[in-house]
Scaffold this motif. Structure first.
Motif, PDB file in Angstrom:
ATOM      1  N   LEU A  57     -68.636 -63.679  43.437  1.00 63.07           N
ATOM      2  CA  LEU A  57     -67.883 -64.497  44.312  1.00 63.07           C
ATOM      3  C   LEU A  57     -68.686 -65.812  44.629  1.00 63.07           C
ATOM      4  O   LEU A  57     -68.380 -67.053  44.914  1.00 63.07           O
ATOM      5  N   SER A  58     -69.894 -65.305  44.913  1.00 69.03           N
ATOM      6  CA  SER A  58     -70.975 -66.335  45.184  1.00 69.03           C
ATOM      7  C   SER A  58     -71.387 -67.266  44.163  1.00 69.03           C
ATOM      8  O   SER A  58     -71.528 -68.487  44.410  1.00 69.03           O
ATOM      9  N   ILE A  59     -71.201 -66.909  43.017  1.00 66.50           N
ATOM     10  CA  ILE A  59     -71.452 -67.841  41.831  1.00 66.50           C
ATOM     11  C   ILE A  59     -70.259 -68.709  41.787  1.00 66.50           C
ATOM     12  O   ILE A  59     -70.696 -70.008  41.629  1.00 66.50           O
ATOM     13  N   LEU A  60     -68.915 -68.213  42.172  1.00 64.80           N
ATOM     14  CA  LEU A  60     -68.061 -69.385  42.066  1.00 64.80           C
ATOM     15  C   LEU A  60     -67.989 -70.153  43.185  1.00 64.80           C
ATOM     16  O   LEU A  60     -67.872 -71.409  42.910  1.00 64.80           O
ATOM     17  N   ILE A  61     -68.601 -69.877  44.352  1.00 63.02           N
ATOM     18  CA  ILE A  61     -68.781 -70.705  45.611  1.00 63.02           C
ATOM     19  C   ILE A  61     -69.891 -71.583  45.035  1.00 63.02           C
ATOM     20  O   ILE A  61     -69.939 -72.919  45.372  1.00 63.02           O
ATOM     21  N   SER A  62     -70.969 -71.312  44.764  1.00 61.25           N
ATOM     22  CA  SER A  62     -72.115 -72.160  44.147  1.00 61.25           C
ATOM     23  C   SER A  62     -71.533 -73.089  43.290  1.00 61.25           C
ATOM     24  O   SER A  62     -72.228 -74.521  43.200  1.00 61.25           O
ATOM     25  N   CYS A  63     -70.867 -72.687  42.277  1.00 57.99           N
ATOM     26  CA  CYS A  63     -70.324 -73.565  41.130  1.00 57.99           C
ATOM     27  C   CYS A  63     -69.594 -74.660  41.858  1.00 57.99           C
ATOM     28  O   CYS A  63     -69.650 -75.978  41.457  1.00 57.99           O
ATOM     29  N   LEU A  69     -68.930 -80.444  45.195  1.00 58.59           N
ATOM     30  CA  LEU A  69     -69.449 -81.206  46.164  1.00 58.59           C
ATOM     31  C   LEU A  69     -70.646 -82.199  45.964  1.00 58.59           C
ATOM     32  O   LEU A  69     -71.213 -82.717  46.970  1.00 58.59           O
ATOM     33  N   GLY A  70     -71.184 -81.758  44.783  1.00 55.47           N
ATOM     34  CA  GLY A  70     -72.480 -82.525  44.356  1.00 55.47           C
ATOM     35  C   GLY A  70     -73.733 -82.022  45.011  1.00 55.47           C
ATOM     36  O   GLY A  70     -74.855 -82.613  45.151  1.00 55.47           O
ATOM     37  N   ASP A  71     -73.748 -80.558  45.717  1.00 55.65           N
ATOM     38  CA  ASP A  71     -75.058 -80.424  46.366  1.00 55.65           C
ATOM     39  C   ASP A  71     -75.809 -79.663  45.103  1.00 55.65           C
ATOM     40  O   ASP A  71     -75.794 -79.796  44.101  1.00 55.65           O
ATOM     41  N   GLY A  72     -77.251 -79.761  45.698  1.00 51.99           N
ATOM     42  CA  GLY A  72     -78.340 -79.392  44.624  1.00 51.99           C
ATOM     43  C   GLY A  72     -78.290 -77.966  44.260  1.00 51.99           C
ATOM     44  O   GLY A  72     -77.454 -77.188  44.445  1.00 51.99           O
ATOM     45  N   LEU A  73     -79.163 -77.810  43.469  1.00 52.75           N
ATOM     46  CA  LEU A  73     -79.423 -76.311  42.761  1.00 52.75           C
ATOM     47  C   LEU A  73     -79.733 -75.345  43.704  1.00 52.75           C
ATOM     48  O   LEU A  73     -79.493 -73.982  43.422  1.00 52.75           O
ATOM     49  N   MET A 280     -56.011 -74.866  51.770  1.00 47.03           N
ATOM     50  CA  MET A 280     -56.132 -73.461  51.488  1.00 47.03           C
ATOM     51  C   MET A 280     -57.382 -73.156  50.557  1.00 47.03           C
ATOM     52  O   MET A 280     -57.979 -71.982  50.815  1.00 47.03           O
ATOM     53  N   LEU A 281     -57.666 -74.027  49.738  1.00 47.01           N
ATOM     54  CA  LEU A 281     -58.848 -73.865  48.892  1.00 47.01           C
ATOM     55  C   LEU A 281     -60.259 -73.642  49.839  1.00 47.01           C
ATOM     56  O   LEU A 281     -60.830 -72.780  49.453  1.00 47.01           O
ATOM     57  N   LYS A 282     -60.297 -74.736  50.457  1.00 42.43           N
ATOM     58  CA  LYS A 282     -61.443 -74.730  51.628  1.00 42.43           C
ATOM     59  C   LYS A 282     -61.264 -73.328  52.491  1.00 42.43           C
ATOM     60  O   LYS A 282     -62.358 -72.734  52.707  1.00 42.43           O
ATOM     61  N   THR A 283     -60.123 -72.959  52.984  1.00 39.06           N
ATOM     62  CA  THR A 283     -60.192 -71.693  53.574  1.00 39.06           C
ATOM     63  C   THR A 283     -60.578 -70.483  52.915  1.00 39.06           C
ATOM     64  O   THR A 283     -61.198 -69.600  53.384  1.00 39.06           O
TER      65      THR A 283
END
Length: 553
Positions: A57-63, A69-73, A280-283
């Motif tokens: 789940l953490s990988i999905l969030i990070s992706c 969102l264009g965040d860094g590595l 809902m995706l954000k939730t």
């Protein structure tokens, strides 16, 4: 192969021939799981499973944060940290248990190297259990594990625990055909590898070894995992379930709460699918993030490191642990029950004192009483330093005879044992009826055992023996932590019964005397006992000796 009470056994050439034909007396170990499967088994831990789910789940969030969102590595630091923790916890557990398995494989060989009394080249000696071959003549005594399947040549009140094979805790074994049990699983004159002698003694000729024994057939057919979960295992399982449930509850609560906020918001006017789906995706992302951060990814690592450290510390003190979680169970020990002989003491018994009443220490009655009323043997491989085989207390008496120039083997060969009652903890004595060689034409009953029991069975006693004197002498011996034995005998007349229904029924026993046998305390015991007491562990001595002897130890 044999003569009266004397067996020559196999020669060296016959041993080599038998071993070449039948192999070693060992059980072929079952095939082990491949290492990759053993490693994957470490991922079955409940906390590890939760961490794996959280990592995914953490990988999905990070992706999403990186690509959407264009965040860094840096957003990938969290999933990387979770998977590093997983690999460290599982990898260390796998490594330490793999090392322990290798060491246990070596340790398991010790069982195959346990000494067994055999007769070879007309000499009683000891060999490792793995070296027993088909055709060997093996001596079996109370408390010993039978090393191979065999046929009994001699049996004296022999009772065997066959529960490992048949479920029967006590099976009577005999060489007398009229007493054979037709309903027994195994013939009454056969004994099986892995069973244990509960009472009596005997001599067997080996018929099968290793995988060809009944134990080998059972071992090959059934592999039973008798592992049980330790308290720590159960607590970690419970914690894993609790964390999972709480995470689900938190996630569900956030989703429900956010949905209510969406519809109850003052800015809500009309339902539209696209804004609602984005909301809902954000939730879901918020809920997943909270689930991930609620998982204690450092806990499995902390537990593994703690147990691994304990495992290595125990190994440094010669305590090998197969499974790391067993360290936690041993760490909860509050009471240790320990045997005395051979555990607290050196198990090197020697006659310290012999007190006879009305007899000289070189009397034939004393020699026969020690030599014939015994199940022990001496190994004369090194004639200048014979070693005891069998019961160390009885062996001490044979060594005493040897030191006084008496060969117990000659006495046994020249005399005929008519009946014998082996020692048991219930009776506390042993009795043997013999046709004496030193007193031709006389049949004699010899009794040896706990002095107070033997003394109470006697009608007469030697000159100078009184109850007060005997009790005083025994108390003195016991206060010096010595094991004591009493001796008595009776000449049996024609038609007189000496032993019946597992008891001595003779009524004219004559008390000979007592002996004190010393067994010094091991040098490292006091420090070990003090360390246990300082750690809050109580020590209990379990012994068949008198309270005085135990108290002195």
């Amino acid at each position: 192969m044999e003569s009266k009470h004397h067996y020559t056994g196999l020669t060296a050439a016959q041993v080599a021939e038998s071993r070449a034909k039948y192999g070693e007396n060992v059980l072929t170990p079952p095939a082990k799981e491949p290492l990759w499967r053993q490693f994957l088994d470490k991922f079955r831990d409940p906390l590890i499973i939760i961490l794996l789910i959280a990592g995914v789940l953490s990988i999905l969030i990070s992706c999403y944060e990186y690509f959407g969102l264009g965040d860094g590595l840096t957003v990938f630091f969290e999933p990387v940290g979770i998977f590093v923790a997983i690999m460290l916890a599982t990898g260390l557990a796998f490594y330490f248990e793999y090392q322990a398995d290798k060491e246990f494989a070596i340790l398991n060989q010790v069982n195959d190297d346990e000494p067994v009394e055999v007769i070879r080249n007309a000499n009683t000696t000891q060999i490792p259990r793995r070296d027993v071959v088909v055709g060997d003549i093996v001596l079996i005594n109370t408390g010993e594990e039978i090393p191979a399947d065999g046929e009994l040549i001699e049996a004296t009140l022999l009772h065997v625990d066959e529960s490992t094979l048949t479920g029967e805790p006590i099976c009577t074994k005999t060489t007398i055909e009229s007493e054979f049990d037709a309903d027994a699983t195994f013939p009454s004159n056969h004994v099986m590898k892995g069973t244990k002698v509960m009472e009596g003694h005997g001599i067997m000729r080996v018929l099968a070894i290793g995988d060809h024994t009944e134990q080998g057939k059972v071992f090959d057919a059934v592999q039973i995992d008798n592992s049980v979960k330790t308290p720590l295992d159960e607590q970690l399982d419970g914690l894993g379930r609790l964390v999972a449930k709480l995470s689900y509850c938190v996630g569900a609560g956030i989703i429900i709460g956010r949905i209510l906020m969406y519809f109850l918001s003052p800015s809500y006017e009309q339902f539209e699918w696209l804004p609602f789906i984005a909301y809902m995706l954000k939730t879901l992302m918020i809920a997943v993030t909270l689930v991930v951060v609620s998982v204690p990814e450092g806990l499995p690592m902390a537990v593994t490191l703690s147990l691994a450290y304990s495992m290595r510390r125990m190994l440094k003190t010669n305590n090998l642990v197969r499974k790391m979680h067993a360290c936690e169970t041993m760490g909860a020990t509050t009471v240790i029950c320990t045997d005395k002989t051979g555990t607290l003491t050196q198990n090197q018994m020697r006659v310290d004192s012999l007190q006879l009443y009305g007899l000289d220490e070189h009397s034939s009655a004393v020699s026969e009483a020690m030599a014939l009323n015994s199940t022990a043997q001496l190994d004369f491989t090194d004639p200048s330093h014979p070693t005891v085989l069998g019961n160390p207390t009885e062996g001490a008496l044979l060594l005493w005879l040897c030191q006084h120039g008496v060969d117990y083997r000659e006495l046994r060969d020249c005399s005929n044992i008519v009946d014998q009652l082996p020692f048991s903890t219930e009776r506390k004595y042993m009795a043997t009826v013999v046709d004496s060689a030193l007193m031709p034409g006389r049949r004699i009953l010899y009794v040896k055992g706990a002095p107070e029991i033997v003394f109470g069975m006697c009608r007469t006693m030697g000159e100078g023996a009184t109850r007060e004197r005997v009790e005083k002498q025994l108390l003195d011996y016991q206060n010096h932590a010595m094991r004591t034995l009493g001796f008595a005998f009776q000449i049996i007349e024609d038609g007189e019964t000496a032993i019946s229904n597992g008891r001595v029924t003779a009524t004219r026993l004559h008390f000979i005397g007592i002996t004190a046998i010393a067994d010094p305390v091991r040098s490292d015991v006091p420090a070990a006992i003090k360390e246990c007491i300082d750690a809050g562990i109580s020590i209990k001595i379990v012994t068949g000796d008198t309270p005085g002897t135990a108290r002195e130890i």
